[in-house]
Design a protein around this motif. Structure first.
Motif, PDB file in Angstrom:
ATOM      1  N   GLU A 392       0.827  -1.214   0.000  1.00 31.78           N
ATOM      2  CA  GLU A 392       0.000   0.000   0.000  1.00 31.78           C
ATOM      3  C   GLU A 392       0.858   1.259   0.000  1.00 31.78           C
ATOM      4  OE1 GLU A 392      -3.824   1.161   1.052  1.00 31.78           O
ATOM      5  OE2 GLU A 392      -3.260   0.342  -0.887  1.00 31.78           O
ATOM      6  N   ASN A 393       2.059   1.108   0.581  1.00 31.66           N
ATOM      7  CA  ASN A 393       2.912   2.270   0.836  1.00 31.66           C
ATOM      8  C   ASN A 393       3.396   2.959  -0.442  1.00 31.66           C
ATOM      9  OD1 ASN A 393       4.329   4.083   2.353  1.00 31.66           O
ATOM     10  ND2 ASN A 393       5.542   2.560   3.457  1.00 31.66           N
ATOM     11  N   ASP A 394       3.820   4.215  -0.289  1.00 33.36           N
ATOM     12  CA  ASP A 394       4.395   4.918  -1.437  1.00 33.36           C
ATOM     13  C   ASP A 394       5.845   5.335  -1.172  1.00 33.36           C
ATOM     14  OD1 ASP A 394       3.907   6.822   0.441  1.00 33.36           O
ATOM     15  OD2 ASP A 394       2.755   8.174  -0.844  1.00 33.36           O
ATOM     16  N   LYS A 395       6.415   4.839  -0.053  1.00 32.79           N
ATOM     17  CA  LYS A 395       7.822   5.150   0.276  1.00 32.79           C
ATOM     18  C   LYS A 395       8.574   3.829   0.420  1.00 32.79           C
ATOM     19  CE  LYS A 395       6.688   7.630   3.975  1.00 32.79           C
ATOM     20  NZ  LYS A 395       6.876   8.439   5.186  1.00 32.79           N
ATOM     21  N   PHE A 396       9.585   3.659  -0.412  1.00 30.34           N
ATOM     22  CA  PHE A 396      10.290   2.364  -0.417  1.00 30.34           C
ATOM     23  C   PHE A 396      11.795   2.529  -0.210  1.00 30.34           C
ATOM     24  CE2 PHE A 396       6.452   1.750  -2.931  1.00 30.34           C
ATOM     25  CZ  PHE A 396       5.948   0.584  -2.380  1.00 30.34           C
ATOM     26  N   LEU A 397      12.334   1.595   0.583  1.00 33.25           N
ATOM     27  CA  LEU A 397      13.789   1.489   0.720  1.00 33.25           C
ATOM     28  C   LEU A 397      14.183   0.273  -0.085  1.00 33.25           C
ATOM     29  CD1 LEU A 397      14.121   1.732   4.615  1.00 33.25           C
ATOM     30  CD2 LEU A 397      14.816   3.493   2.986  1.00 33.25           C
ATOM     31  N   ILE A 398      14.926   0.448  -1.151  1.00 30.38           N
ATOM     32  CA  ILE A 398      15.360  -0.714  -1.934  1.00 30.38           C
ATOM     33  C   ILE A 398      16.801  -1.021  -1.523  1.00 30.38           C
ATOM     34  CG2 ILE A 398      15.751  -1.630  -4.250  1.00 30.38           C
ATOM     35  CD1 ILE A 398      13.298  -0.230  -5.189  1.00 30.38           C
ATOM     36  N   ASP A 399      16.926  -2.090  -0.811  1.00 28.87           N
ATOM     37  CA  ASP A 399      18.199  -2.440  -0.167  1.00 28.87           C
ATOM     38  C   ASP A 399      18.982  -3.440  -1.030  1.00 28.87           C
ATOM     39  OD1 ASP A 399      20.081  -3.724   1.454  1.00 28.87           O
ATOM     40  OD2 ASP A 399      18.639  -4.428   2.952  1.00 28.87           O
TER      41      ASP A 399
END
Ligand SMILES: Nc1ncnc2c1ncn2[C@@H]1O[C@H](COP(=O)(O)OP(=O)(O)OP(=O)(O)O)[C@@H](O)[C@H]1O
Ligand SMILES: O=c1ccn([C@@H]2O[C@H](COP(=O)(O)O)[C@@H](O)[C@H]2O)c(=O)[nH]1
Length: 506
Positions: A392-399
């Protein structure tokens, strides 16, 4: 644009106008009438009056011609100048009309006039009349002469907009109240067309946008990801092609105007007004194309804005978290999730989950991980896209992604997402090795042999990605050798702008 307009200004189409010879003859006859008709003094007054009436008619006709000329000046875009000329053009007729009326009055009131003879009064009136009319004609001619040597820019746009803006000054208010000139009407028409065109484009844009909207309240968007991205790419391509076409048409119009510019230079000599009309048409055409061109540019910008950093109909913020193996990326991501509401997507974790799921790529991925190699971009990108759409989120940390230049370019091309910034955990190999060997999570790659390979891959393939983003001023470097809480203090400073807003409940 300025060039074309300047060109027009250098070659004004008007020629200098002299009062017709007939008018001058009549004026001389009128002045010399008392002497010509010495043998018949009774004829003087009626003759003076009738010749004045003829003069009035002729001035009226002549005024019509002047007004027509003034209209042409206005059509060329010199609105302020044409306003001045308009008043001057009417003065000779007004003078002669008032004097004729005065003369007729003198004639009617003949028996009551005792101070001076009627004939003398008529002569005085006619001399004053001819002098005034001559002065005004001279003034008009002087203005025309000034206009012909004018090197300024047409002020048509100012005139167009000033008519639409209320003003406090009396002069402007009169202008505001006055009827719009034909030229202004034409320009307004073009504006209307452009507005119409833009609203059509907006509708099209809305249609495009609606495709990205979610169709239900659930967490899974109804739009097929591949289809969504493909159609967005297609739209961008179509738009760029359209813009190129418009641009080439614009060039064509400009070329034509340049061509006509030199013809207008001829007009100045030949006074061929038809070509001027053609120039005016071309100028308008160019305006139209320019407006269309800019409208398209705006539209293109909007489309790009819509296309960029959008996924499943929502605008997303992506932060790439990079650093050597064991630098503490996963540890700090967990903290960021807790404090700043991001969703953590570890590329390594997604790949490991893919192995566990028994997918057809499982064995290949496992072998790559054991060797410390980088899994093909399409596999990782697909997993990341799916994971992002599911959340659902619109903020992602791509690790741990992108791990090489190919990863980076493919991700940006396919998703049209570029990171807000790159969080880089900087740590020495000795420290990372110590941490990895002590991690104890049963990972197949946490052995000294694979660790050495992973370090090599990091230096050779992943560091260039960090350098790339550094050149774009997007890298935020963290000293990851410090203890976990201290590292997080630094991380917090960087993520401060992403802190959730405090909501006060009453
Ligand atoms: N600042 C730190 N100081 C000491 N130990 C740390 C620090 N940060 C993380 N660690 C420990 O180091 C190990 C590796 O950390 P972590 O899994 O977060 O690294 P990573 O960068 O995600 O590694 P990988 O790229 O292999 O997934 C963990 O056991 C973790 O507890
Ligand atoms: O984008 C990626 C991410 C990871 N890999 C492979 O997985 C392992 C482990 O990754 P971690 O981030 O350390 O969990 C890595 O060594 C690569 O082999 C990948 O190929 N592409």
């Amino acid at each position: 644009m300025a060039h074309e307009r300047g060109g027009a200004a250098r070659h004004p189409p008007l020629r200098r106008h002299q009062p017709p010879r007939r008018t001058r003859c009549l004026a001389s006859v009128a002045i010399s009438a008392p002497w010509i008709f010495l043998f018949a003094p009774d004829m003087i007054s009626p003759l003076l009056c009738s010749s004045n009436v003829i003069l009035l008619v002729l001035t009226g006709i002549f005024q019509q011609y002047w007004v027509h000329q003034v209209r042409k000046v206005r059509l060329q875009g010199y609105y302020v100048f044409s306003q001045k000329l308009k008043h001057i053009a009417r003065l000779p007729f007004a003078t002669i009309a008032s004097r004729t009326a005065l003369m007729l009055l003198i004639m009617v009131c003949q028996p009551l006039v005792h101070i001076l003879s009627v004939s003398l009064l008529l002569r005085i009136a006619i001399v004053v009349e001819v002098t005034c009319a001559g002065c005004f004609m001279g003034l008009y001619i002087w203005h025309i002469h000034r206009y012909n040597s004018l090197d300024g820019q047409p002020d048509i746009l100012r005139s167009l907009y000033s008519a639409l803006q209320p003003s406090n000054t009396f002069e402007d208010q009169r202008y505001y109240d006055a009827r719009l000139s034909e030229q202004q009407m034409a320009l307004l028409q073009y504006q209307r067309e452009n507005i119409h065109y833009l609203s059509e484009e907006v509708l099209r844009l809305q249609e495009c946008l609606s495709k990205y909207q979610r169709t239900d309240a659930g967490t899974t968007p109804q739009v097929d990801l591949a289809h969504l991205l493909a159609s967005r790419d297609q739209e961008l391509r179509a738009l760029t092609a359209e813009m190129n076409q418009v641009h080439s048409e614009l060039q064509l119009a400009r070329g034509l105007i340049d061509e006509k510019d030199s013809e207008i230079q001829h007009i100045r000599v030949s006074n061929n007004q038809d070509n001027f009309e053609l120039w005016a048409q071309l100028w308008m055409l160019q305006q139209l194309w320019l407006r269309r061109y800019f409208a398209l540019l705006i539209y293109l910008k909007l489309i790009i804005e819509v296309a960029e950093n959008t996924l499943g109909g929502k605008k997303v913020t992506v932060v790439f978290v990079l650093g050597g193996p064991g630098s503490g990326k996963g540890t700090q991501c967990a903290n960021i999730v807790e404090h700043f509401g991001f969703t953590h997507l570890s590329a390594g974790d997604l790949l490991r989950a893919e192995i566990k799921s028994g997918s057809e790529n499982g064995t290949m991925i496992e072998n790559m991980i054991k060797e410390g190699k980088i899994v093909p971009s399409e596999v990782t990108i697909k997993l990341l896209q799916e994971a992002m759409i599911k959340k659902e989120n619109d903020k992602f940390l791509i690790d741990g992604f992108p791990r090489n230049e190919e990863n980076r370019a493919a991700f940006e091309n396919v998703t049209k997402i570029s990171p807000a910034f790159v969080l880089f955990f900087d740590c020495s190999e000795e420290e990372m090795e110590r941490r990895l060997l002590g991690r104890n999570q049963g990972r197949v790659d946490d052995n000294i042999e694979t660790i050495k390979k992973r370090f090599k891959t990091f230096v050779e393939s992943s560091l260039p990605v960090i350098e790339y983003y550094n050149s774009k001023d997007k890298v935020k470097k963290i000293d990851a050798a410090k203890p976990i809480p201290e590292v997080f203090e630094d991380v917090k400073t960087i993520f401060a702008p992403y802190a959730p807003k405090v909501v006060f409940h009453i």
